[in-house]
Motif scaffolding. Structure first.
Motif, PDB file in Angstrom:
ATOM      1  N   ARG A  30       2.675  -8.572   8.300  1.00  0.00           N
ATOM      2  CA  ARG A  30       2.870  -7.119   8.182  1.00  0.00           C
ATOM      3  C   ARG A  30       4.034  -6.651   9.051  1.00  0.00           C
ATOM      4  NH1 ARG A  30       1.175  -2.119  10.435  1.00  0.00           N
ATOM      5  NH2 ARG A  30       0.139  -3.128  12.197  1.00  0.00           N
ATOM      6  N   CYS A  71      10.928   1.043  12.451  1.00  0.00           N
ATOM      7  CA  CYS A  71      10.838  -0.271  13.101  1.00  0.00           C
ATOM      8  C   CYS A  71      12.226  -0.835  13.397  1.00  0.00           C
ATOM      9  CB  CYS A  71      10.056  -1.238  12.218  1.00  0.00           C
ATOM     10  SG  CYS A  71       9.789  -2.864  12.985  1.00  0.00           S
ATOM     11  N   ASP A 129       7.219  -7.378   7.294  1.00  0.00           N
ATOM     12  CA  ASP A 129       7.426  -6.465   6.172  1.00  0.00           C
ATOM     13  C   ASP A 129       7.972  -5.138   6.669  1.00  0.00           C
ATOM     14  OD1 ASP A 129       7.029  -5.893   3.258  1.00  0.00           O
ATOM     15  OD2 ASP A 129       5.696  -4.354   4.071  1.00  0.00           O
ATOM     16  N   MET A 130       7.415  -4.629   7.770  1.00  0.00           N
ATOM     17  CA  MET A 130       7.906  -3.380   8.352  1.00  0.00           C
ATOM     18  C   MET A 130       9.334  -3.535   8.843  1.00  0.00           C
ATOM     19  SD  MET A 130       4.566  -2.224  10.548  1.00  0.00           S
ATOM     20  CE  MET A 130       5.327  -0.706  11.111  1.00  0.00           C
ATOM     21  N   ASN A 136      11.901  -3.922   5.835  1.00  0.00           N
ATOM     22  CA  ASN A 136      12.073  -2.704   5.047  1.00  0.00           C
ATOM     23  C   ASN A 136      12.306  -1.465   5.899  1.00  0.00           C
ATOM     24  OD1 ASN A 136      11.629  -3.804   2.293  1.00  0.00           O
ATOM     25  ND2 ASN A 136       9.644  -4.365   3.148  1.00  0.00           N
ATOM     26  N   LYS A 137      12.437  -1.670   7.231  1.00  0.00           N
ATOM     27  CA  LYS A 137      12.755  -0.581   8.160  1.00  0.00           C
ATOM     28  C   LYS A 137      11.774   0.579   8.014  1.00  0.00           C
ATOM     29  CE  LYS A 137      17.625  -1.913   8.233  1.00  0.00           C
ATOM     30  NZ  LYS A 137      17.435  -3.127   7.407  1.00  0.00           N
ATOM     31  N   GLN A 138      10.496   0.209   7.941  1.00  0.00           N
ATOM     32  CA  GLN A 138       9.445   1.212   7.800  1.00  0.00           C
ATOM     33  C   GLN A 138       9.041   1.772   9.160  1.00  0.00           C
ATOM     34  OE1 GLN A 138       6.415  -1.101   5.893  1.00  0.00           O
ATOM     35  NE2 GLN A 138       7.378  -1.045   3.881  1.00  0.00           N
ATOM     36  N   ASP A 139       8.671   3.032   9.174  1.00  0.00           N
ATOM     37  CA  ASP A 139       8.121   3.665  10.369  1.00  0.00           C
ATOM     38  C   ASP A 139       9.054   3.538  11.570  1.00  0.00           C
ATOM     39  OD1 ASP A 139       6.121   5.088  11.754  1.00  0.00           O
ATOM     40  OD2 ASP A 139       5.238   3.235  12.530  1.00  0.00           O
ATOM     41  N   HIS A 149       7.376  -1.668  17.720  1.00  0.00           N
ATOM     42  CA  HIS A 149       6.063  -1.994  17.165  1.00  0.00           C
ATOM     43  C   HIS A 149       5.561  -3.277  17.820  1.00  0.00           C
ATOM     44  CE1 HIS A 149       7.746   0.773  14.266  1.00  0.00           C
ATOM     45  NE2 HIS A 149       6.533   0.974  13.793  1.00  0.00           N
TER      46      HIS A 149
END
Length: 389
Positions: free
Chosen positions: A370, A382, A373-374, A377-380, A361
């Motif tokens: 942001r 990342c 945060d990603m 929390n290992k979002q998308d 990212h």
């Protein structure tokens, strides 16, 4: 200039801070092109590293262009494209002379804090609390780089900016774990953690001649990335008994070298996680040592365990009996990047190491909160959030 600042536990904000200036004849000022999150930054975000103050600029991995040079800098000039090692070394003390750069005697400007915590003070590091020198971090438009002849390295033309970025910290940290962990031809190596450092430790082990390299994690995207870009085997600890699986793959002995690349907020699926999480939240222990415990228990008799993940203080239920009775060698260190960076840039230029896939990212510095945060929390999917100031 704009910078990403720590404002309190789990609080980040873009602020205006003073531009850095030359303070010492050996300084340079670098205009940051890319700077990247690191797992150890999450320890700052969670409040597990002492001596943070509201308004501190965080970040310690970066590359960019030199825009100002101190009068005694000899290896660099304005316009040079450089990658900068996260730990600052003076280049003249006993530790720097012996390639133990992160232990530099002269760059931590607040040695009393870590002397009280650990018995002595390591070197300074960019953006990592006042306990580690209080230096302004790299999540900013410009950074002052002390002792630049020793900590900034010109990037070869064959290496693009994004690939060079990870040679600031992630690549040399991983290489150090494999090298100082004693990886040699024919070894079986197990790496706990498939983040950027774990992947680079696995790649280093392969290049140092390991016959079998197994990386352990639970995040599907990271396990797939490790298989596809590094070429190592993987294990999902949430669906298998890691100790039993490693014994099965090594004729019952266990790995020759175990590398822990997770640190003080490691995770597991069993009751040990709840035990450590509660004690850590209540500040009855500083660190959750789940992965390092598992590495010690899994390692073969007479083997080597290397702690690459960042730990800050005290851990409970440390398996000292296993360490002693199995005859293990336990080592750990913050990265001695200056020792490895020139060699690693050459390997990157030759295509032996790939790093750009870690930049899952890429975003502007304004999106820093942001991005963290990603990342946290290992979002998308990342793996690393990269910022462009």
């Amino acid at each position: 200039m704009k910078a990403l600042c720590w404002e309190g536990v789990n609080q980040l904000a873009i602020e205006r801070v003073p531009d850095p200036r030359i303070q010492n004849a050996h300084d340079v000022i670098v205009k940051v092109r890319y700077t990247v999150t690191c797992g150890s930054d999450l320890h700052l975000l969670g409040g597990y590293v002492p001596a943070m103050e509201a308004g501190d600029v965080i970040g310690h991995e970066f590359m960019g262009e030199i825009v100002e040079v101190g009068p005694e800098v000899t290896k660099h000039q304005v316009g040079d494209r450089v990658v900068v090692v996260s730990f600052i070394g003076c280049g003249t003390c006993w530790y720097c002379d012996n390639d133990l750069w992160s232990l530099c005697d002269n760059t931590n400007t607040n040695p009393g804090i870590t002397q009280g915590l650990w018995g002595s003070d390591p070197g300074g590091i960019f953006g990592y609390s006042h306990a580690m020198g209080g230096f302004m971090g790299s999540h900013a438009e410009y950074v002052r780089v002390p002792f630049a002849d020793h900590g900034a390295f010109t990037v070869p033309e064959e290496v693009d900016d994004l690939s060079a970025l990870f040679v600031s910290d992630g690549v040399p940290t991983g290489w150090m774990g494999a090298h100082l962990g004693g990886v040699g031809p024919g070894d079986t190596v197990a790496v706990w953690g498939a983040g950027g450092v774990g992947q680079m430790a696995a790649r280093a082990a392969m290049l140092l001649g390991a016959e079998q390299v197994v990386v352990i994690d639970r995040i599907p995207e990271r396990l797939a990335m490790t298989e596809n870009h590094i070429g190592a085997e993987t294990l999902d600890y949430s669906s298998t008994d890691i100790g039993a699986e490693l014994r099965e793959r090594t004729g019952g002995r266990g790995p020759d070298v175990c590398i822990e690349a997770v640190g003080q907020e490691s995770h597991t699926t069993g009751p040990a996680y709840l035990y450590d999480q509660v004690k850590q939240q209540l500040r009855l222990e500083n660190d959750r040592p789940i992965a390092i415990r598992e590495a010690i228990m899994a390692c073969r008799k007479g083997g080597s365990v290397f702690a690459l993940g960042v730990f800050a203080g005290l851990s409970d239920k440390f398996p000292l009996g296993a360490l002693m009775n199995k005859g293990l060698t336990l080592r750990g260190a913050q990265q001695h990047g200056q020792r490895y960076v020139p060699m690693l840039l050459d390997r990157l230029a030759r295509g032996e190491i790939s790093t750009s896939h870690l930049a899952t990212h890429v975003m502007s510095l304004d999106e820093g909160p942001r991005g963290y945060d990603m990342f946290k929390n290992k979002q998308d999917g990342c793996v690393r959030a990269v910022f462009r100031p």
